[in-house]
Design a protein around this motif. Structure first.
Motif, PDB file in Angstrom:
ATOM      1  N   ARG A   1      79.072   2.356 -16.358  1.00 40.33           N
ATOM      2  CA  ARG A   1      78.490   1.426 -15.396  1.00 40.33           C
ATOM      3  C   ARG A   1      77.606   2.213 -14.432  1.00 40.33           C
ATOM      4  O   ARG A   1      78.092   3.067 -13.683  1.00 40.33           O
ATOM      5  N   PHE A   2      76.317   1.927 -14.472  1.00 38.98           N
ATOM      6  CA  PHE A   2      75.364   2.603 -13.601  1.00 38.98           C
ATOM      7  C   PHE A   2      74.436   1.539 -13.008  1.00 38.98           C
ATOM      8  O   PHE A   2      73.770   0.811 -13.740  1.00 38.98           O
ATOM      9  N   ALA A   3      74.405   1.460 -11.679  1.00 35.03           N
ATOM     10  CA  ALA A   3      73.693   0.380 -11.013  1.00 35.03           C
ATOM     11  C   ALA A   3      72.478   0.848 -10.221  1.00 35.03           C
ATOM     12  O   ALA A   3      71.725   0.013  -9.700  1.00 35.03           O
ATOM     13  N   SER A   4      72.275   2.151 -10.098  1.00 35.59           N
ATOM     14  CA  SER A   4      71.080   2.669  -9.419  1.00 35.59           C
ATOM     15  C   SER A   4      70.793   4.066  -9.955  1.00 35.59           C
ATOM     16  O   SER A   4      71.646   4.686 -10.599  1.00 35.59           O
TER      17      SER A   4
ATOM     18  N   HIS B   1      66.750  -1.341 -24.056  1.00 33.28           N
ATOM     19  CA  HIS B   1      66.514  -0.069 -23.386  1.00 33.28           C
ATOM     20  C   HIS B   1      65.424  -0.220 -22.337  1.00 33.28           C
ATOM     21  O   HIS B   1      64.642  -1.169 -22.354  1.00 33.28           O
ATOM     22  N   TYR B   2      65.385   0.751 -21.435  1.00 34.79           N
ATOM     23  CA  TYR B   2      64.560   0.648 -20.237  1.00 34.79           C
ATOM     24  C   TYR B   2      63.942   2.013 -19.932  1.00 34.79           C
ATOM     25  O   TYR B   2      64.646   3.027 -19.916  1.00 34.79           O
ATOM     26  N   VAL B   3      62.644   2.018 -19.678  1.00 33.54           N
ATOM     27  CA  VAL B   3      61.943   3.253 -19.363  1.00 33.54           C
ATOM     28  C   VAL B   3      62.044   3.512 -17.861  1.00 33.54           C
ATOM     29  O   VAL B   3      61.678   2.655 -17.050  1.00 33.54           O
ATOM     30  N   LEU B   4      62.527   4.687 -17.491  1.00 31.59           N
ATOM     31  CA  LEU B   4      62.701   5.073 -16.095  1.00 31.59           C
ATOM     32  C   LEU B   4      61.740   6.207 -15.770  1.00 31.59           C
ATOM     33  O   LEU B   4      61.945   7.352 -16.184  1.00 31.59           O
TER      34      LEU B   4
ATOM     35  N   TYR C   1      69.843  -1.875 -10.664  1.00 29.16           N
ATOM     36  CA  TYR C   1      69.528  -1.876 -12.092  1.00 29.16           C
ATOM     37  C   TYR C   1      68.477  -2.920 -12.474  1.00 29.16           C
ATOM     38  O   TYR C   1      67.781  -2.775 -13.483  1.00 29.16           O
ATOM     39  N   THR C   2      68.337  -3.973 -11.687  1.00 28.28           N
ATOM     40  CA  THR C   2      67.304  -4.978 -11.994  1.00 28.28           C
ATOM     41  C   THR C   2      65.909  -4.390 -11.861  1.00 28.28           C
ATOM     42  O   THR C   2      64.965  -4.902 -12.471  1.00 28.28           O
ATOM     43  N   GLU C   3      65.766  -3.319 -11.091  1.00 31.28           N
ATOM     44  CA  GLU C   3      64.457  -2.709 -10.891  1.00 31.28           C
ATOM     45  C   GLU C   3      63.959  -1.990 -12.144  1.00 31.28           C
ATOM     46  O   GLU C   3      62.764  -1.754 -12.287  1.00 31.28           O
ATOM     47  N   TRP C   4      64.867  -1.611 -13.047  1.00 31.99           N
ATOM     48  CA  TRP C   4      64.400  -1.030 -14.309  1.00 31.99           C
ATOM     49  C   TRP C   4      64.414  -2.074 -15.439  1.00 31.99           C
ATOM     50  O   TRP C   4      64.185  -1.757 -16.595  1.00 31.99           O
ATOM     51  N   GLY C   5      64.685  -3.329 -15.091  1.00 30.09           N
ATOM     52  CA  GLY C   5      64.553  -4.411 -16.053  1.00 30.09           C
ATOM     53  C   GLY C   5      65.827  -4.877 -16.714  1.00 30.09           C
ATOM     54  O   GLY C   5      65.796  -5.764 -17.578  1.00 30.09           O
TER      55      GLY C   5
END
Length: 243
Positions: free
Chosen positions: A190-193, A213-216, A224-228
């Motif tokens: 669980r990772f939220a930021s 998957h999400y590109v950071l 986590y919503t900020e990375w989609g």
């Protein structure tokens, strides 16, 4: 002034690698700027073949920048679009929103289901392969792609901090290498930021680089919503490959 043209190209693939161009009016697939005295005089479409000749032509027209080619059908067939810059709406490039195969000539790219870089995202880079013969290869669930953007390469040493809770709180994990199974390594998924301190990363919902998957890219992600993502779960993470 922008004039859309279709280009018929022949080239010598010997040491001189000279290129001869003849132009005829046609509907465009994609655009390349022709520069004279540093001013854009017209815009030309290029449809590079899949061969050594194609690589010569891409270098001649695109230079050393990134390029990805999208194909309407599987196995690199059907209509194709060579993309060399961000495209918020593929329909405006006269390309259908159906993409079934992709070739990465150079760089790293993200395709999105929605226009203006919205919806589920799919990374195309040179990790293990440059060619994706069908959408299963990029973990897609359909052939719908509406927008594409380039991932900007970040050359500082790769480093990312993952936080258990939003706002950079809770347990913190520091990474500098690919991790195929976060829960087995850290007993935590669980990772939220996150804070990306160097390089560019792609985080996967499931272990072994599977699932959404999400590109950071290099910045702070307060939530986590900020990375989609729609949930604060990550199963694996790796560095994006550009070369």
């Amino acid at each position: 002034m922008s004039v859309y043209l279709c280009v018929c190209v022949s080239a010598c693939v010997s040491e001189c690698q000279c290129v001869c161009v003849c132009v005829c009016v046609c509907c465009p697939y994609t655009a390349v700027n022709i520069l004279i005295d540093t001013k854009v005089l017209l815009t030309v479409t290029v449809l590079p073949p899949r061969s050594k000749l194609g690589s010569v032509l891409q270098r001649a027209f695109y230079g050393s920048g990134g390029c990805v080619t999208l194909y309407e059908q599987r196995n690199f067939t059907g209509r194709r679009l060579a993309v060399t810059s961000d495209c918020p709406n593929l329909a405006e490039c006269n390309f259908p929103e159906r993409c079934n195969s992709v070739q990465v000539e150079s760089g790293a790219w993200v395709g999105y289901e929605g226009e203006n870089y919205s919806g589920r995202q799919f990374l195309w880079d040179v990790y293990e392969k440059r060619e994706y013969s069908n959408y299963d290869k990029w973990l897609g669930t359909s052939d719908h792609i509406s927008s594409v953007r380039a991932v900007r390469e970040e050359r500082s040493p790769s480093k990312i901090w993952l936080y258990e809770k939003p706002g950079f709180s809770g347990r913190k994990v520091e990474l500098q290498e690919d991790i195929s199974n976060l829960i087995s390594r850290f007993n935590l998924n669980r990772f939220a930021s996150a804070k990306v301190l160097g390089g560019v990363w792609v985080a996967y919902q499931d272990a072994h680089y599977r699932g959404p998957h999400y590109v950071l890219e290099k910045r702070d992600f307060n939530n986590y919503t900020e990375w989609g993502a729609t949930a604060a779960y990550l199963g694996s993470i790796r560095r994006v490959r550009f070369h």
